[in-house]
Write an enzyme that holds these catalytic residues in place. Sequence first.
Site, mmCIF file in Angstrom:
data_model
loop_
_atom_site.group_PDB
_atom_site.id
_atom_site.type_symbol
_atom_site.label_atom_id
_atom_site.label_comp_id
_atom_site.label_asym_id
_atom_site.label_seq_id
_atom_site.Cartn_x
_atom_site.Cartn_y
_atom_site.Cartn_z
ATOM 1 C CB SER A 97 -0.966 -0.042 1.187
ATOM 2 O OG SER A 97 -2.017 0.883 1.034
ATOM 3 C CG ASP A 227 -6.692 -3.161 -3.195
ATOM 4 O OD1 ASP A 227 -7.309 -2.283 -2.556
ATOM 5 O OD2 ASP A 227 -5.476 -3.376 -3.051
ATOM 6 C CG HIS A 256 -5.573 -2.665 0.440
ATOM 7 N ND1 HIS A 256 -4.833 -2.262 -0.653
ATOM 8 C CD2 HIS A 256 -5.059 -1.979 1.504
ATOM 9 C CE1 HIS A 256 -3.921 -1.382 -0.262
ATOM 10 N NE2 HIS A 256 -4.030 -1.195 1.032
#
Length: 276
Positions: A97, A227, A256
């Site tokens: 991320s 995601d 995610h």
Amino acid sequence: MTTITTKDGTEIFYKDWGPKDATPIMFHHGWPLSADDWDAQMMFFLLKGYRVIAHDRRGHGRSTQTWQGNEMDTYAADVAELTDALDLKGAIHVGHSTGGGEVAHYVARAKPGRVAKAVLIGAVPPVMVKSEKNPGGLPIEVFDGFRAALVANRAQFYMDVAAGPFYGYNRPDAKISQAVVENWWRQGMMGGAKAHYDCIKAFSETDFTEDLKVIEVPTLVMHGEDDQIVPIADSAPLSAKLLKNGTLKTYPGFPHGMPTTHADQINADLLAFIRG
């Protein structure tokens, strides 16, 4: 605690486990978490004989709750100071991320010999926010909403993110782990509100296009096709195309937070890439 003090006086907490002469793998966490988010990967690779390192980004976890320097240039500079202090050579840098953005920004600037490979997992590059140059991005209003929710009730906001879209726990067939939700919340609440507020701009508005273009080491781009935090269409495939030596691997139905929810699969694929 194991910390280094950066040039501006910020203490950066880090974990450094395993033989010092083993291949080093450094993990870079997402927003608003800490090095603890990599437990499943740290233990897996430690038991495989690797040296594993993970740090708490400034303003996060056990590092100083900075009110300034919460942007990508400083994040990458902090990583450079840590890798210098530990004298990491031929390291594999793995970022999830926001941490994927940090990896791209650092690797593009790393000293020769420091980095052997890189991995971007559910990562924010090339750029998240919608603009004329990035019509497929998310509207700025989405990130303004994050900021407003953080200021209004950070504790509730973090609980909602963890219990909902981050791990795909809002999907009808989801197998929800309350412990995972509470661990995400715990990590988030350890950090500083101001640093987390600033980091929203860092992960959503930083354009990593030029970073990706200059990275020469083999780079694996991994992304869940479900995601909900960093939508795949405007991220992983675009990053893979910009990289000189990039490989794209996508996962149908994965959320995610797939390094936690699907650790066995992610770890196996990371190991294959590192050994390959």
